[in-house]
Design an enzyme around this catalytic site. Sequence first.
Site, PDB file in Angstrom:
ATOM      1  N   HIS A  44       1.226  -4.444   7.410  1.00 15.80           N
ATOM      2  CA  HIS A  44       0.762  -3.507   6.381  1.00 15.80           C
ATOM      3  C   HIS A  44      -0.548  -2.863   6.872  1.00 15.80           C
ATOM      4  O   HIS A  44      -0.981  -3.076   7.985  1.00 15.80           O
ATOM      5  CB  HIS A  44       0.419  -4.274   5.094  1.00 15.80           C
ATOM      6  CG  HIS A  44       1.546  -4.943   4.418  1.00 15.80           C
ATOM      7  ND1 HIS A  44       2.508  -4.284   3.693  1.00 15.80           N
ATOM      8  CD2 HIS A  44       1.860  -6.268   4.340  1.00 15.80           C
ATOM      9  CE1 HIS A  44       3.357  -5.167   3.174  1.00 15.80           C
ATOM     10  NE2 HIS A  44       2.992  -6.358   3.550  1.00 15.80           N
ATOM     11  N   CYS A  50       7.609  -5.560   6.050  1.00 17.34           N
ATOM     12  CA  CYS A  50       7.504  -6.877   5.397  1.00 17.34           C
ATOM     13  C   CYS A  50       8.710  -7.209   4.507  1.00 17.34           C
ATOM     14  O   CYS A  50       9.772  -7.523   5.021  1.00 17.34           O
ATOM     15  CB  CYS A  50       6.203  -6.938   4.615  1.00 17.34           C
ATOM     16  SG  CYS A  50       5.671  -8.618   4.276  1.00 17.34           S
TER      17      CYS A  50
HETATM   18  N1  GLN Z   1       7.466 -11.492  -0.722  1.00 16.30           N
HETATM   19  C1  GLN Z   1       7.646 -11.583   0.715  1.00 16.30           C
HETATM   20  C2  GLN Z   1       6.851 -12.768   1.321  1.00 16.30           C
HETATM   21  O1  GLN Z   1       5.954 -13.281   0.688  1.00 16.30           O
HETATM   22  C3  GLN Z   1       7.216 -10.291   1.374  1.00 16.30           C
HETATM   23  C4  GLN Z   1       5.728 -10.011   1.164  1.00 16.30           C
HETATM   24  C5  GLN Z   1       5.321  -8.614   1.593  1.00 16.30           C
HETATM   25  O2  GLN Z   1       6.115  -7.665   1.552  1.00 16.30           O
HETATM   26  N2  GLN Z   1       4.014  -8.472   1.962  1.00 16.30           N
HETATM   27  O3  GLN Z   1       7.125 -13.141   2.463  1.00 16.30           O
END
Ligand code: GLN
Length: 243
Positions: A193, A93
Amino acid sequence: MNLKILWMYHDLMDLYGDKGNAEVLRRRAEKRGIEVQLDTCTIGEEKNIDEYDLFFLGGGADKEQNLIFADLLQRKQSIQTAMDHKTAFLLICGGYQLFGQYYKDQDGNVIEGLKFFDYYTVAGNRDERCIGNIAVETTMDGKTFKAVGFENHGGQTKNVSTPFAKVLSGHGNEMHSGFEGFMNEQVLATYMHGPLLPKNPDIADAILKRALKKRYGEVTLEPLDDTIEYQAQNVMLERLQCK
Ligand code: GLN
């Protein structure tokens, strides 16, 4: 045989259990008699990235990405050297986003990426987040299989040359893109995730083989009893009507 894993920004980039990926890799290697060295590296710490077989970077909210990106950019040459020497990469992510051109966050701040790849990420408006369980189909090591995870990102990642997977249920790189993540011979970058690996043993072993390849070439991993892992995966595939 041993395996050296470098877990980056473990104290800041660890959303929805991403730390579990490091533990799964450690256990699956140790069950095969492979000794594992799992080191962490956070802001300001010195590590020679090329000494490691696998570079693992988890996800993070915009705040944490803003905290780490300057330190990460300072490591660009060290990461490039490791990449040139066939280190494997697992990026989740926010970690995925920072290896591209840039991430434009919810407030319009542009967080510069490492620019290793052409993709770039722009966060949609605040109520346009990709959230929920996700099921995909992918091919790794010549085997096509399904995998499940959880996604929560505002970022919409565009211009992905070689996606990791086809979306069966959920969002992926963009709200309705139909594709998820980025993958090449060394790098697996994904929005999944969960953590990703406990319910997806095929991906875990593919990552282990990629990491071991750096110093040992092609290796064969003896099969493990993944009955429980696949049972857990099937619960999600059935719930998402993707069996
Ligand atoms: N902050 C980033 C987004 O909102 C990545 C989020 C994450 O790592 N789950 O896209």
